[in-house]
Design a protein around this motif. Structure first.
Motif, PDB file in Angstrom:
ATOM      1  N   ARG A  47     -20.668 -96.189  12.545  1.00 43.66           N
ATOM      2  CA  ARG A  47     -19.657 -95.558  13.390  1.00 43.66           C
ATOM      3  C   ARG A  47     -18.520 -94.971  12.557  1.00 43.66           C
ATOM      4  O   ARG A  47     -18.151 -93.815  12.742  1.00 43.66           O
ATOM      5  CB  ARG A  47     -19.083 -96.576  14.386  1.00 43.66           C
ATOM      6  CG  ARG A  47     -18.093 -95.964  15.374  1.00 43.66           C
ATOM      7  CD  ARG A  47     -17.142 -96.990  15.958  1.00 43.66           C
ATOM      8  NE  ARG A  47     -16.418 -97.765  14.967  1.00 43.66           N
ATOM      9  CZ  ARG A  47     -15.397 -97.314  14.238  1.00 43.66           C
ATOM     10  NH1 ARG A  47     -14.964 -96.085  14.365  1.00 43.66           N
ATOM     11  NH2 ARG A  47     -14.798 -98.087  13.357  1.00 43.66           N
ATOM     12  N   SER A  48     -17.992 -95.734  11.615  1.00 38.44           N
ATOM     13  CA  SER A  48     -16.861 -95.224  10.835  1.00 38.44           C
ATOM     14  C   SER A  48     -17.278 -94.067   9.927  1.00 38.44           C
ATOM     15  O   SER A  48     -16.533 -93.097   9.788  1.00 38.44           O
ATOM     16  CB  SER A  48     -16.192 -96.345  10.033  1.00 38.44           C
ATOM     17  OG  SER A  48     -17.056 -96.898   9.067  1.00 38.44           O
ATOM     18  N   ARG A  50     -19.685 -91.874  10.448  1.00 36.90           N
ATOM     19  CA  ARG A  50     -19.877 -90.690  11.288  1.00 36.90           C
ATOM     20  C   ARG A  50     -18.554 -90.156  11.812  1.00 36.90           C
ATOM     21  O   ARG A  50     -18.394 -88.949  11.997  1.00 36.90           O
ATOM     22  CB  ARG A  50     -20.812 -91.008  12.448  1.00 36.90           C
ATOM     23  CG  ARG A  50     -22.249 -91.196  11.999  1.00 36.90           C
ATOM     24  CD  ARG A  50     -23.146 -91.547  13.140  1.00 36.90           C
ATOM     25  NE  ARG A  50     -24.536 -91.654  12.703  1.00 36.90           N
ATOM     26  CZ  ARG A  50     -25.520 -92.039  13.488  1.00 36.90           C
ATOM     27  NH1 ARG A  50     -25.289 -92.349  14.749  1.00 36.90           N
ATOM     28  NH2 ARG A  50     -26.758 -92.109  13.002  1.00 36.90           N
ATOM     29  N   SER A  51     -17.621 -91.052  12.041  1.00 35.13           N
ATOM     30  CA  SER A  51     -16.304 -90.644  12.521  1.00 35.13           C
ATOM     31  C   SER A  51     -15.578 -89.775  11.495  1.00 35.13           C
ATOM     32  O   SER A  51     -14.805 -88.893  11.863  1.00 35.13           O
ATOM     33  CB  SER A  51     -15.470 -91.879  12.868  1.00 35.13           C
ATOM     34  OG  SER A  51     -14.265 -91.504  13.477  1.00 35.13           O
ATOM     35  N   ASN A  55     -14.140 -86.294  12.772  1.00 41.16           N
ATOM     36  CA  ASN A  55     -12.718 -85.991  12.638  1.00 41.16           C
ATOM     37  C   ASN A  55     -12.482 -84.758  11.774  1.00 41.16           C
ATOM     38  O   ASN A  55     -11.535 -84.007  12.018  1.00 41.16           O
ATOM     39  CB  ASN A  55     -11.955 -87.199  12.102  1.00 41.16           C
ATOM     40  CG  ASN A  55     -11.675 -88.201  13.199  1.00 41.16           C
ATOM     41  OD1 ASN A  55     -11.059 -87.883  14.201  1.00 41.16           O
ATOM     42  ND2 ASN A  55     -12.156 -89.422  13.018  1.00 41.16           N
ATOM     43  N   GLU A  75      -6.757 -89.215  10.205  1.00 39.92           N
ATOM     44  CA  GLU A  75      -7.832 -90.033  10.769  1.00 39.92           C
ATOM     45  C   GLU A  75      -9.057 -90.018   9.864  1.00 39.92           C
ATOM     46  O   GLU A  75      -9.760 -91.023   9.747  1.00 39.92           O
ATOM     47  CB  GLU A  75      -8.177 -89.566  12.182  1.00 39.92           C
ATOM     48  CG  GLU A  75      -7.073 -89.874  13.176  1.00 39.92           C
ATOM     49  CD  GLU A  75      -7.422 -89.475  14.596  1.00 39.92           C
ATOM     50  OE1 GLU A  75      -8.584 -89.667  15.004  1.00 39.92           O
ATOM     51  OE2 GLU A  75      -6.532 -88.976  15.287  1.00 39.92           O
ATOM     52  N   GLU A  79     -10.702 -93.449   8.568  1.00 42.40           N
ATOM     53  CA  GLU A  79     -12.107 -93.790   8.812  1.00 42.40           C
ATOM     54  C   GLU A  79     -12.883 -93.939   7.503  1.00 42.40           C
ATOM     55  O   GLU A  79     -13.760 -94.800   7.392  1.00 42.40           O
ATOM     56  CB  GLU A  79     -12.764 -92.756   9.712  1.00 42.40           C
ATOM     57  CG  GLU A  79     -12.217 -92.740  11.133  1.00 42.40           C
ATOM     58  CD  GLU A  79     -12.521 -93.989  11.955  1.00 42.40           C
ATOM     59  OE1 GLU A  79     -13.468 -94.738  11.612  1.00 42.40           O
ATOM     60  OE2 GLU A  79     -11.823 -94.212  12.955  1.00 42.40           O
TER      61      GLU A  79
END
Length: 128
Positions: A47-48, A50-51, A55, A75, A79
């Motif tokens: 998740r992080s 891909r974030s 972002n 951000e 991330e």
């Protein structure tokens, strides 16, 4: 000086390409985690990572307003740092080969530095 005429999409940014390739590598690594860690550590690190990419894409679209552009880039940094933290846990818990983990950690250090450079030169990227 505006970079608008040279880069038409966030996908053209070397920073985005590095982030995307790194996120795909993180996904591969997460699949090899022990079964008990996949829903916890695996999901978080995927998740992080891909974030970071998401972002960056959002930052690109928000570059009409310097504040919004810079906020999204902040951000990206956050991330990427979170991804580094999950990598550290995976290494220390012996779920991830240290060499592979350090290589990925270094990629996210590059991403953080790249986002910081974009922030430092935000005026060159803002479209209005």
């Amino acid at each position: 000086m505006s970079n608008q005429g040279f880069v038409m999409s966030h996908r053209e940014l070397k920073l985005y390409q590095t982030a995307f390739e790194s996120a795909m590598r993180v996904f591969e690594v997460a699949q090899a985690l022990p079964a008990k860690e996949r829903p916890l550590l695996g999901d978080q690190i995927i998740r992080s990572s891909r974030s970071v990419c998401a972002n960056l894409a959002e930052a690109w679209q928000k570059r009409r307003y310097k504040g919004a552009f810079v906020a999204k880039l902040n951000e990206v940094e956050a991330e990427a740092a979170e991804t580094q933290t999950w990598l550290e846990f995976a290494i220390v818990c012996d779920y991830l080969d240290a060499e592979v983990g350090q290589e990925l950690f270094g990629k996210y250090t590059e991403i953080i530095a790249g986002a910081a450079r974009l922030i430092d030169h935000a005026d060159a990227w803002v479209t209005s």
